[in-house]
Design a protein around this motif. Sequence first.
Motif, PDB file in Angstrom:
ATOM      1  N   LEU A  10     -14.572  -1.732 -37.351  1.00  5.91           N
ATOM      2  CA  LEU A  10     -14.069  -2.340 -38.572  1.00  5.91           C
ATOM      3  C   LEU A  10     -12.850  -3.165 -38.179  1.00  5.91           C
ATOM      4  O   LEU A  10     -11.935  -2.658 -37.514  1.00  5.91           O
ATOM      5  N   TYR A  11     -12.836  -4.415 -38.554  1.00  5.15           N
ATOM      6  CA  TYR A  11     -11.755  -5.330 -38.209  1.00  5.15           C
ATOM      7  C   TYR A  11     -10.891  -5.569 -39.430  1.00  5.15           C
ATOM      8  O   TYR A  11     -11.400  -5.853 -40.509  1.00  5.15           O
ATOM      9  N   ILE A  12      -9.584  -5.454 -39.253  1.00  6.64           N
ATOM     10  CA  ILE A  12      -8.639  -5.625 -40.341  1.00  6.64           C
ATOM     11  C   ILE A  12      -7.746  -6.804 -40.001  1.00  6.64           C
ATOM     12  O   ILE A  12      -7.199  -6.879 -38.900  1.00  6.64           O
ATOM     13  N   GLN A  13      -7.606  -7.715 -40.954  1.00  2.17           N
ATOM     14  CA  GLN A  13      -6.757  -8.881 -40.769  1.00  2.17           C
ATOM     15  C   GLN A  13      -5.748  -8.920 -41.905  1.00  2.17           C
ATOM     16  O   GLN A  13      -6.117  -8.825 -43.074  1.00  2.17           O
ATOM     17  N   SER A  14      -4.487  -9.050 -41.559  1.00  2.00           N
ATOM     18  CA  SER A  14      -3.419  -9.154 -42.546  1.00  2.00           C
ATOM     19  C   SER A  14      -2.810 -10.540 -42.461  1.00  2.00           C
ATOM     20  O   SER A  14      -2.386 -10.969 -41.396  1.00  2.00           O
ATOM     21  N   ARG A  15      -2.755 -11.205 -43.583  1.00  2.00           N
ATOM     22  CA  ARG A  15      -2.178 -12.553 -43.607  1.00  2.00           C
ATOM     23  C   ARG A  15      -0.675 -12.536 -43.836  1.00  2.00           C
ATOM     24  O   ARG A  15      -0.002 -13.522 -43.610  1.00  2.00           O
ATOM     25  N   GLY A  17       1.701  -9.771 -42.980  1.00  2.00           N
ATOM     26  CA  GLY A  17       2.615  -8.914 -42.234  1.00  2.00           C
ATOM     27  C   GLY A  17       1.926  -8.114 -41.154  1.00  2.00           C
ATOM     28  O   GLY A  17       0.707  -8.002 -41.113  1.00  2.00           O
ATOM     29  N   GLN A  18       2.725  -7.526 -40.282  1.00  2.00           N
ATOM     30  CA  GLN A  18       2.208  -6.738 -39.172  1.00  2.00           C
ATOM     31  C   GLN A  18       1.682  -5.400 -39.680  1.00  2.00           C
ATOM     32  O   GLN A  18       2.344  -4.702 -40.449  1.00  2.00           O
ATOM     33  N   ILE A  19       0.498  -5.021 -39.228  1.00  2.00           N
ATOM     34  CA  ILE A  19      -0.120  -3.756 -39.624  1.00  2.00           C
ATOM     35  C   ILE A  19       0.512  -2.616 -38.835  1.00  2.00           C
ATOM     36  O   ILE A  19       0.555  -2.648 -37.610  1.00  2.00           O
ATOM     37  N   GLU A  20       1.004  -1.612 -39.547  1.00  2.00           N
ATOM     38  CA  GLU A  20       1.662  -0.470 -38.916  1.00  2.00           C
ATOM     39  C   GLU A  20       0.813   0.797 -38.955  1.00  2.00           C
ATOM     40  O   GLU A  20       0.757   1.534 -37.992  1.00  2.00           O
ATOM     41  N   GLN A  21       0.173   1.089 -40.080  1.00  2.13           N
ATOM     42  CA  GLN A  21      -0.545   2.343 -40.280  1.00  2.13           C
ATOM     43  C   GLN A  21      -1.862   2.049 -40.983  1.00  2.13           C
ATOM     44  O   GLN A  21      -1.906   1.234 -41.898  1.00  2.13           O
ATOM     45  N   MET A  22      -2.935   2.730 -40.556  1.00  5.73           N
ATOM     46  CA  MET A  22      -4.236   2.589 -41.206  1.00  5.73           C
ATOM     47  C   MET A  22      -4.800   3.973 -41.459  1.00  5.73           C
ATOM     48  O   MET A  22      -4.728   4.843 -40.586  1.00  5.73           O
ATOM     49  N   GLU A  23      -5.349   4.168 -42.654  1.00 10.20           N
ATOM     50  CA  GLU A  23      -5.980   5.435 -43.003  1.00 10.20           C
ATOM     51  C   GLU A  23      -7.262   5.154 -43.757  1.00 10.20           C
ATOM     52  O   GLU A  23      -7.316   4.242 -44.583  1.00 10.20           O
ATOM     53  N   ILE A  24      -8.293   5.943 -43.467  1.00  4.65           N
ATOM     54  CA  ILE A  24      -9.568   5.828 -44.163  1.00  4.65           C
ATOM     55  C   ILE A  24      -9.791   7.112 -44.944  1.00  4.65           C
ATOM     56  O   ILE A  24      -9.643   8.215 -44.394  1.00  4.65           O
ATOM     57  N   TYR A  25     -10.140   6.955 -46.213  1.00  6.43           N
ATOM     58  CA  TYR A  25     -10.376   8.083 -47.112  1.00  6.43           C
ATOM     59  C   TYR A  25     -11.808   8.053 -47.607  1.00  6.43           C
ATOM     60  O   TYR A  25     -12.349   6.982 -47.907  1.00  6.43           O
ATOM     61  N   GLY A  26     -12.395   9.240 -47.710  1.00  8.71           N
ATOM     62  CA  GLY A  26     -13.691   9.373 -48.356  1.00  8.71           C
ATOM     63  C   GLY A  26     -13.506   9.318 -49.859  1.00  8.71           C
ATOM     64  O   GLY A  26     -12.380   9.391 -50.364  1.00  8.71           O
ATOM     65  N   LEU A  27     -14.598   9.213 -50.595  1.00 16.28           N
ATOM     66  CA  LEU A  27     -14.506   9.144 -52.047  1.00 16.28           C
ATOM     67  C   LEU A  27     -13.999  10.446 -52.660  1.00 16.28           C
ATOM     68  O   LEU A  27     -13.591  10.471 -53.823  1.00 16.28           O
ATOM     69  N   ALA A  44      -6.174  -5.661 -36.477  1.00 15.33           N
ATOM     70  CA  ALA A  44      -6.393  -4.306 -35.959  1.00 15.33           C
ATOM     71  C   ALA A  44      -7.889  -4.033 -35.950  1.00 15.33           C
ATOM     72  O   ALA A  44      -8.652  -4.635 -36.708  1.00 15.33           O
ATOM     73  N   ILE A  45      -8.290  -3.113 -35.089  1.00 11.14           N
ATOM     74  CA  ILE A  45      -9.696  -2.717 -34.978  1.00 11.14           C
ATOM     75  C   ILE A  45      -9.758  -1.198 -35.077  1.00 11.14           C
ATOM     76  O   ILE A  45      -9.000  -0.499 -34.398  1.00 11.14           O
ATOM     77  N   LEU A  46     -10.663  -0.700 -35.925  1.00  7.72           N
ATOM     78  CA  LEU A  46     -10.890   0.731 -36.046  1.00  7.72           C
ATOM     79  C   LEU A  46     -12.320   1.052 -35.654  1.00  7.72           C
ATOM     80  O   LEU A  46     -13.252   0.368 -36.083  1.00  7.72           O
TER      81      LEU A  46
END
Length: 75
Positions: A10-15, A17-27, A44-46
């Motif tokens: 999964l690729y994340i792009q922020s227009r 600011g710099q990405i510091e923390q990423m979290e994935i939550y289930g429903l 970032a890449i997850l």
Amino acid sequence: VYPNPATNMLYIQSRSGQIEQMEIYGLDGRCVLSDNSNQGGHYAILDVSTLPAGIYMLCHTQAAGTTYISSFVKQ
């Protein structure tokens, strides 16, 4: 956030600011993946290959403290 649906990465792009923390939550609200490795910059890449198929919420926080939430489908 791309690709959506995702299979392995999964690729994340922020227009804005710099990405510091990423979290994935289930429903169900449980955090299933967390990464604060600070890959440096606006991208970032997850690795989501170990997640079961389903719908997830991605929260990513930028260096300034702003948090963004988006959803994605894992195939």
